[in-house]
Motif scaffolding. Structure first.
Motif, PDB file in Angstrom:
ATOM      1  N   GLU A 145     -42.427 -42.157  -2.523  1.00  0.00           N
ATOM      2  CA  GLU A 145     -43.708 -42.445  -1.871  1.00  0.00           C
ATOM      3  C   GLU A 145     -43.509 -42.812  -0.408  1.00  0.00           C
ATOM      4  O   GLU A 145     -44.247 -42.351   0.471  1.00  0.00           O
ATOM      5  N   GLN A 146     -42.501 -43.628  -0.141  1.00  0.00           N
ATOM      6  CA  GLN A 146     -42.258 -44.066   1.231  1.00  0.00           C
ATOM      7  C   GLN A 146     -41.696 -42.943   2.101  1.00  0.00           C
ATOM      8  O   GLN A 146     -42.097 -42.760   3.248  1.00  0.00           O
ATOM      9  N   LEU A 147     -40.769 -42.168   1.534  1.00  0.00           N
ATOM     10  CA  LEU A 147     -40.075 -41.132   2.322  1.00  0.00           C
ATOM     11  C   LEU A 147     -40.856 -39.823   2.378  1.00  0.00           C
ATOM     12  O   LEU A 147     -40.451 -38.892   3.091  1.00  0.00           O
ATOM     13  N   SER A 148     -41.960 -39.745   1.629  1.00  0.00           N
ATOM     14  CA  SER A 148     -42.874 -38.614   1.758  1.00  0.00           C
ATOM     15  C   SER A 148     -44.112 -39.020   2.550  1.00  0.00           C
ATOM     16  O   SER A 148     -44.942 -38.175   2.878  1.00  0.00           O
ATOM     17  N   GLY A 149     -44.212 -40.325   2.827  1.00  0.00           N
ATOM     18  CA  GLY A 149     -45.362 -40.851   3.539  1.00  0.00           C
ATOM     19  C   GLY A 149     -44.989 -41.438   4.883  1.00  0.00           C
ATOM     20  O   GLY A 149     -44.562 -40.717   5.788  1.00  0.00           O
ATOM     21  N   PRO A 150     -45.104 -42.768   5.031  1.00  0.00           N
ATOM     22  CA  PRO A 150     -44.930 -43.380   6.360  1.00  0.00           C
ATOM     23  C   PRO A 150     -43.531 -43.238   6.946  1.00  0.00           C
ATOM     24  O   PRO A 150     -43.370 -43.321   8.164  1.00  0.00           O
ATOM     25  N   PHE A 151     -42.527 -43.017   6.110  1.00  0.00           N
ATOM     26  CA  PHE A 151     -41.154 -42.917   6.622  1.00  0.00           C
ATOM     27  C   PHE A 151     -40.543 -41.538   6.386  1.00  0.00           C
ATOM     28  O   PHE A 151     -39.320 -41.399   6.319  1.00  0.00           O
ATOM     29  N   ALA A 152     -41.391 -40.513   6.309  1.00  0.00           N
ATOM     30  CA  ALA A 152     -40.894 -39.156   6.057  1.00  0.00           C
ATOM     31  C   ALA A 152     -39.929 -38.699   7.140  1.00  0.00           C
ATOM     32  O   ALA A 152     -38.982 -37.947   6.876  1.00  0.00           O
ATOM     33  N   HIS A 153     -40.127 -39.158   8.381  1.00  0.00           N
ATOM     34  CA  HIS A 153     -39.276 -38.750   9.493  1.00  0.00           C
ATOM     35  C   HIS A 153     -37.871 -39.338   9.413  1.00  0.00           C
ATOM     36  O   HIS A 153     -36.984 -38.929  10.157  1.00  0.00           O
ATOM     37  N   LEU A 154     -37.661 -40.286   8.502  1.00  0.00           N
ATOM     38  CA  LEU A 154     -36.338 -40.900   8.365  1.00  0.00           C
ATOM     39  C   LEU A 154     -35.520 -40.309   7.220  1.00  0.00           C
ATOM     40  O   LEU A 154     -34.326 -40.610   7.095  1.00  0.00           O
ATOM     41  N   ARG A 155     -36.127 -39.484   6.393  1.00  0.00           N
ATOM     42  CA  ARG A 155     -35.399 -38.925   5.255  1.00  0.00           C
ATOM     43  C   ARG A 155     -34.243 -38.055   5.763  1.00  0.00           C
ATOM     44  O   ARG A 155     -34.410 -37.200   6.636  1.00  0.00           O
ATOM     45  N   GLY A 156     -33.066 -38.297   5.214  1.00  0.00           N
ATOM     46  CA  GLY A 156     -31.894 -37.517   5.575  1.00  0.00           C
ATOM     47  C   GLY A 156     -31.172 -37.993   6.819  1.00  0.00           C
ATOM     48  O   GLY A 156     -30.177 -37.386   7.223  1.00  0.00           O
ATOM     49  N   LEU A 157     -31.626 -39.092   7.446  1.00  0.00           N
ATOM     50  CA  LEU A 157     -30.988 -39.592   8.666  1.00  0.00           C
ATOM     51  C   LEU A 157     -29.779 -40.441   8.285  1.00  0.00           C
ATOM     52  O   LEU A 157     -29.921 -41.527   7.715  1.00  0.00           O
ATOM     53  N   ASN A 158     -28.579 -39.953   8.627  1.00  0.00           N
ATOM     54  CA  ASN A 158     -27.367 -40.612   8.154  1.00  0.00           C
ATOM     55  C   ASN A 158     -26.570 -41.327   9.235  1.00  0.00           C
ATOM     56  O   ASN A 158     -25.685 -42.120   8.917  1.00  0.00           O
ATOM     57  N   ASN A 159     -26.815 -41.028  10.500  1.00  0.00           N
ATOM     58  CA  ASN A 159     -26.085 -41.786  11.521  1.00  0.00           C
ATOM     59  C   ASN A 159     -26.732 -43.147  11.709  1.00  0.00           C
ATOM     60  O   ASN A 159     -27.797 -43.426  11.167  1.00  0.00           O
ATOM     61  N   HIS A 160     -26.097 -44.003  12.501  1.00  0.00           N
ATOM     62  CA  HIS A 160     -26.570 -45.379  12.628  1.00  0.00           C
ATOM     63  C   HIS A 160     -27.168 -45.690  13.994  1.00  0.00           C
ATOM     64  O   HIS A 160     -27.417 -46.862  14.305  1.00  0.00           O
ATOM     65  N   VAL A 161     -27.404 -44.686  14.839  1.00  0.00           N
ATOM     66  CA  VAL A 161     -27.787 -44.994  16.215  1.00  0.00           C
ATOM     67  C   VAL A 161     -29.128 -44.396  16.632  1.00  0.00           C
ATOM     68  O   VAL A 161     -29.611 -44.684  17.723  1.00  0.00           O
ATOM     69  N   ASP A 162     -29.742 -43.577  15.801  1.00  0.00           N
ATOM     70  CA  ASP A 162     -31.010 -42.946  16.166  1.00  0.00           C
ATOM     71  C   ASP A 162     -32.205 -43.709  15.586  1.00  0.00           C
ATOM     72  O   ASP A 162     -32.110 -44.305  14.510  1.00  0.00           O
ATOM     73  N   LEU A 163     -33.316 -43.668  16.298  1.00  0.00           N
ATOM     74  CA  LEU A 163     -34.596 -44.207  15.818  1.00  0.00           C
ATOM     75  C   LEU A 163     -34.464 -45.647  15.331  1.00  0.00           C
ATOM     76  O   LEU A 163     -34.958 -46.012  14.260  1.00  0.00           O
ATOM     77  N   ILE A 164     -33.852 -46.485  16.132  1.00  0.00           N
ATOM     78  CA  ILE A 164     -33.608 -47.874  15.713  1.00  0.00           C
ATOM     79  C   ILE A 164     -34.903 -48.642  15.463  1.00  0.00           C
ATOM     80  O   ILE A 164     -35.023 -49.344  14.443  1.00  0.00           O
ATOM     81  N   PRO A 165     -35.928 -48.575  16.324  1.00  0.00           N
ATOM     82  CA  PRO A 165     -37.164 -49.319  16.023  1.00  0.00           C
ATOM     83  C   PRO A 165     -37.786 -48.900  14.684  1.00  0.00           C
ATOM     84  O   PRO A 165     -38.239 -49.748  13.899  1.00  0.00           O
ATOM     85  N   GLU A 166     -37.796 -47.581  14.431  1.00  0.00           N
ATOM     86  CA  GLU A 166     -38.362 -47.099  13.167  1.00  0.00           C
ATOM     87  C   GLU A 166     -37.516 -47.546  11.982  1.00  0.00           C
ATOM     88  O   GLU A 166     -38.055 -47.856  10.906  1.00  0.00           O
ATOM     89  N   ARG A 167     -36.223 -47.596  12.163  1.00  0.00           N
ATOM     90  CA  ARG A 167     -35.351 -48.012  11.060  1.00  0.00           C
ATOM     91  C   ARG A 167     -35.438 -49.511  10.818  1.00  0.00           C
ATOM     92  O   ARG A 167     -35.230 -49.980   9.697  1.00  0.00           O
ATOM     93  N   ARG A 168     -35.753 -50.273  11.841  1.00  0.00           N
ATOM     94  CA  ARG A 168     -36.038 -51.693  11.629  1.00  0.00           C
ATOM     95  C   ARG A 168     -37.300 -51.839  10.777  1.00  0.00           C
ATOM     96  O   ARG A 168     -37.375 -52.723   9.909  1.00  0.00           O
ATOM     97  N   GLU A 169     -38.279 -50.977  11.017  1.00  0.00           N
ATOM     98  CA  GLU A 169     -39.491 -50.996  10.193  1.00  0.00           C
ATOM     99  C   GLU A 169     -39.158 -50.633   8.750  1.00  0.00           C
ATOM    100  O   GLU A 169     -39.738 -51.203   7.807  1.00  0.00           O
ATOM    101  N   TRP A 170     -38.242 -49.704   8.559  1.00  0.00           N
ATOM    102  CA  TRP A 170     -37.812 -49.321   7.212  1.00  0.00           C
ATOM    103  C   TRP A 170     -37.132 -50.499   6.519  1.00  0.00           C
ATOM    104  O   TRP A 170     -37.410 -50.779   5.341  1.00  0.00           O
ATOM    105  N   GLU A 171     -36.257 -51.198   7.234  1.00  0.00           N
ATOM    106  CA  GLU A 171     -35.600 -52.368   6.652  1.00  0.00           C
ATOM    107  C   GLU A 171     -36.633 -53.426   6.274  1.00  0.00           C
ATOM    108  O   GLU A 171     -36.516 -54.070   5.226  1.00  0.00           O
TER     109      GLU A 171
END
Length: 393
Positions: free
Chosen positions: A22-48
């Motif tokens: 639900e989360q990765l098909s909805g509000p966080f769909a743009h983060l699915r499959g992101l495996n490095n640790h340096v991209d989209l940090i603000p969005e990944r803080r929201e994911w955490e």
């Protein structure tokens, strides 16, 4: 521990999978499959933060500290489903898997109240201040110093290969609190805020094109006197507990990521015809067998119920997976052929080539392969210690 899960856990697995989808098909769909640790940090803080709000962030922690009090089996299921859903790699993993469990085990009640809620909620990101230019795999040779002045620890020195330091709020630092000591004695384990004028972070550009690793300089940096875990001189003991937590449940999630990579590699081999080579097929089969053995070994390792005692077999785990993953990276380059050597920009390669490049570092960080073999010999097998020079005494 059985390799199979009890039928009554099927509902829990479904709950995890449904929430992630639900989360990765909805509000966080743009983060699915992101495996490095340096991209989209603000969005990944929201994911955490989303994980923390739903109490999925650190499910093995007690409920009073933001977890779910989940069993080992439930933690394994969550780690597997997280990787299966191709959820983004956790930028909060140092706090969740290392700092938090260490504070739970060795910290005071005041420290638990101060630090655990921020980790569990996803608000605070942590990094690890262990390695130094002259103390990489030989952690007992650290030269970073700390002394008490007016109820504050004053810290000076340098750390290196510090993952995620440029995005972190806190760092746990191994330093020498007694200038007259050498080796494992006289060390302190301090919890230090990163956002202060005495801390400078210098990113290290990697051959992947990213800068996940960093140098960190402490120039009269400060932290409160009570931000020491354990007592002065007990830093080595606390640090060893932290290292033991590196072989925790997250290893099963790591293996699911490995399986995702292997499945992608098989698909590429079928698509470009590389699978027609008997040698490639044999290496793919060997990789599959190796990953299956890895999972069985990890489950056996996780059956240990004493957090302060590392089972003998666990000492082999890091060496095993680092060598396996390096071999997978080499296989990925052979399967891809020349196409794997071409990027769309500066060091901007595909996922499999990126994996190959990153796997080189895995045989170095958290203890080089050579050091891992020494650890196996000395701690697991009880063989005589390797002769060390006076500088390492």
């Amino acid at each position: 521990m059985s390799r199979d899960f009890a039928p009554e856990l099927a509902g829990f697995r479904q709950e995890v999978a449904q929430w992630l989808d639900e989360q990765l098909s909805g509000p966080f769909a743009h983060l699915r499959g992101l495996n490095n640790h340096v991209d989209l940090i603000p969005e990944r803080r929201e994911w955490e933060a989303a994980l923390g709000k739903a109490r999925w962030g650190c499910i093995g922690w007690p409920e009073q500290w933001g977890g779910r009090g989940a069993s080992i089996e439930e933690q394994v299921i969550f780690a597997e489903e997280y990787a299966r859903a191709k959820a983004p790699s956790r930028i909060g993993h140092i706090g969740i898997e290392l700092a938090g469990p260490t504070i739970l085990l060795h910290g005071t009640e005041k420290q638990k109240k101060q630090f655990l809620p921020g980790i569990a909620s996803g608000q605070d990101i942590w990094c690890q201040g262990y390695s130094e230019p002259n103390a990489g795999s030989d952690l007992s040779n650290v030269r970073t110093t700390a002394w008490l002045k007016d109820r504050r620890w004053i810290i000076n020195g340098q750390k290196v290969w510090t993952s995620m330091a440029q995005f972190s709020d806190w760092v746990f630092v191994i330093c020498r609190a007694d200038s007259g000591t050498r080796g494992a004695s006289g060390l302190a384990y301090l919890l230090v805020p990163m956002n202060q004028k005495g801390v400078t972070v210098r990113p290290i550009r990697q051959m992947t094109g990213e800068a996940e690793f960093n140098e960190v300089f402490f120039d009269n940096a400060e932290t409160a006197a009570e931000n020491i875990v354990g007592q002065p001189g007990e830093g080595w003991k606390v640090a060893m507990s932290t290292l033991a937590f590196e072989r925790g449940v997250s290893t099963l999630g790591q293996q699911m990521q490995f399986r995702n990579e292997l499945e992608e590699l098989v698909a590429v081999a079928k698509a470009n015809g590389a699978v027609q080579s008997p040698m490639i097929r044999q290496r793919l089969a060997k990789a599959h067998v190796g990953l299956t053995v890895m999972r069985a070994s990890a489950l056996r390792m996780l059956a240990n119920d004493d957090p302060e005692k590392t089972p003998a077999g666990a000492y082999t785990y890091k060496l095993y997976w680092a060598l396996w993953h390096r071999a997978l990276g080499e296989l990925a380059m052979d399967v891809q052929g020349l196409s794997g050597q071409v990027g769309t920009g500066e060091a901007d390669f595909g996922a499999l080539t990126h994996m190959h490049l990153m796997s080189r570092s895995e045989t170095i960080y958290a203890g080089t392969n050579q050091i891992q073999r020494n650890i196996i010999a000395e701690r697991a097998l009880g063989l005589p210690r390797e002769a060390r020079g006076a500088q390492h005494a």
